[in-house]
Write a protein that holds these residues in place. Structure first.
Motif, short mmCIF file in Angstrom:
data_model
loop_
_atom_site.label_atom_id
_atom_site.label_comp_id
_atom_site.label_asym_id
_atom_site.label_seq_id
_atom_site.Cartn_x
_atom_site.Cartn_y
_atom_site.Cartn_z
N MET A 138 -23.86 35.01 14.94
CA MET A 138 -25.22 34.86 14.43
C MET A 138 -26.07 36.09 14.74
O MET A 138 -26.88 36.53 13.92
CB MET A 138 -25.86 33.60 15.04
N GLY A 139 -25.91 36.64 15.93
CA GLY A 139 -26.66 37.85 16.29
C GLY A 139 -26.34 39.00 15.34
O GLY A 139 -27.24 39.73 14.91
N ALA A 140 -25.06 39.15 15.02
CA ALA A 140 -24.66 40.21 14.09
C ALA A 140 -25.20 39.95 12.70
O ALA A 140 -25.66 40.86 12.00
CB ALA A 140 -23.13 40.31 14.06
N THR B 283 -31.04 24.90 18.49
CA THR B 283 -32.18 24.89 19.40
C THR B 283 -31.80 24.16 20.69
O THR B 283 -31.45 22.99 20.64
CB THR B 283 -33.39 24.17 18.77
N PRO B 284 -31.86 24.79 21.84
CA PRO B 284 -32.10 26.23 21.98
C PRO B 284 -30.86 27.03 21.57
O PRO B 284 -29.81 26.44 21.31
CB PRO B 284 -32.37 26.39 23.48
N ASN C 62 -38.08 41.50 20.20
CA ASN C 62 -37.61 40.22 20.73
C ASN C 62 -38.08 39.08 19.83
O ASN C 62 -37.31 38.19 19.45
CB ASN C 62 -38.15 40.05 22.15
N SER C 63 -39.34 39.11 19.48
CA SER C 63 -39.93 38.07 18.64
C SER C 63 -39.29 38.05 17.26
O SER C 63 -38.99 36.99 16.70
CB SER C 63 -41.44 38.30 18.51
N ALA C 64 -39.06 39.25 16.68
CA ALA C 64 -38.45 39.33 15.36
C ALA C 64 -37.04 38.77 15.39
O ALA C 64 -36.60 38.05 14.47
CB ALA C 64 -38.43 40.78 14.88
N TYR D 78 -33.39 34.76 13.73
CA TYR D 78 -32.26 33.92 14.16
C TYR D 78 -32.51 32.47 13.73
O TYR D 78 -31.62 31.80 13.22
CB TYR D 78 -32.11 34.01 15.68
N THR D 79 -33.73 32.03 13.93
CA THR D 79 -34.08 30.65 13.58
C THR D 79 -33.94 30.40 12.07
O THR D 79 -33.60 29.29 11.65
CB THR D 79 -35.53 30.34 14.03
#
Length: 286
Positions: free
Chosen positions: A1-3, A253-254, A239-241, A246-247
């Motif tokens: 997911m991060g990628a 969640t989390p 970080n916020s972006a 991601y969401t």
């Protein structure tokens, strides 16, 4: 997911030289032989530009030669075994990482324990290759701090209850506990510590931050201290972006492991930067 978050962001602004990035995904199933087979397939058949991943040290170690001998970049984003980036001389190595290696994590934990005036450390370590390597790094870090483990107890990954082992450690007179294992078993450790009422501080590696540790322990990990490379902070723009995007892709969640996602996200951007830097010094546009 991060990628996937990183690739989506990059492709939305034109990709690399107008060409969209594409993820070629394989699941090594935490099995060294499967990981080795996929490494050969990705490098030799798919001709990938670089590989990003590995969540298990043992799986990564078996496949390293594939990348090194073919001069194909591997960025390890999750597995933390110290040996992963120690096998080849740095100037010649094609193996990189964004995960904090165990040598750094163990020293950080031991320094924190010493800073708190604690001197008798109990070690509860799993019997996997990850545990073996972690125990070696833990004992070395304790030695550098002039400390020695009050007791060392090992257990198998997959264990459901560690109350007997926890009582053994408590009876050693230890004033601090380090549990060295993966997420779910960190939860088992926390649950056992709470059940027997042992109130010494619990320390652990990054696996203690996984959502699985919280779920398995039913929240009893609260108050534990762990090494982390990133924290959810909505006041930091990147970080916020990351969290926001991601969401959009996942309803998780989390996040099961924010560090796994964030370190993989960063790796995609580091690779992109390297691709642009390489173009400036090479006739090969790849």
């Amino acid at each position: 997911m991060g990628a996937q978050v990183a690739v989506q962001e990059i492709n939305q602004v034109g990709g690399y030289l107008g060409r969209p990035l594409e993820l070629v995904i394989r699941d090594d199933k935490a099995d060294p032989d499967t990981g080795l087979a996929h490494a050969k397939e990705l490098v030799e058949k798919e001709k990938v530009i670089a590989s990003i991943g590995y969540c298990n040290t043992g799986v990564a170690m078996k496949a390293l030669d594939v990348f090194q001998t073919r001069k194909s970049v591997l960025i390890v984003t999750c597995a933390t075994g110290t040996a992963i980036t120690a096998k080849y001389p740095p100037a010649e190595s094609y193996i990189f990482r964004t995960s904090a290696r165990d040598q750094l994590q163990t020293q950080f934990l031991v320094d924190e324990i010493a800073k708190r005036g604690l001197g008798k450390v109990a070690l509860l370590v799993d019997t996997s290759g990850y545990g073996d390597a972690g125990l070696k790094d833990l004992e070395a870090a304790l030695g550098r701090a002039g400390l020695k483990a009050a007791a060392v107890v090992r257990f198998k990954v997959g264990v459901q209850n560690l109350e007997a082992e926890m009582k053994q450690l408590r009876d050693s007179g230890a004033d601090a506990l380090i549990g060295w294992t993966v997420g779910p078993e960190e939860g088992v450790i926390s649950a056992a510590r709470a059940t027997i009422g042992w109130k010494v501080p619990q320390f652990g590696p990054w696996g203690l931050s996984h959502a699985s540790a919280y779920a398995v322990s039913q929240g009893k990990v609260d108050g534990a201290l762990m090494v982390q490379t990133v924290l959810p902070n909505v006041f930091l723009e990147r970080n916020s972006a990351f969290l926001r995007n991601y969401t959009k892709l996942s309803k998780e969640t989390p996040i099961g492991s924010m560090m796994s996602g964030a370190q993989t996200y960063d790796s995609v951007y580091l690779l992109l930067r390297a691709m642009f830097d390489s173009r400036a010094t090479s006739a090969d546009p790849r």
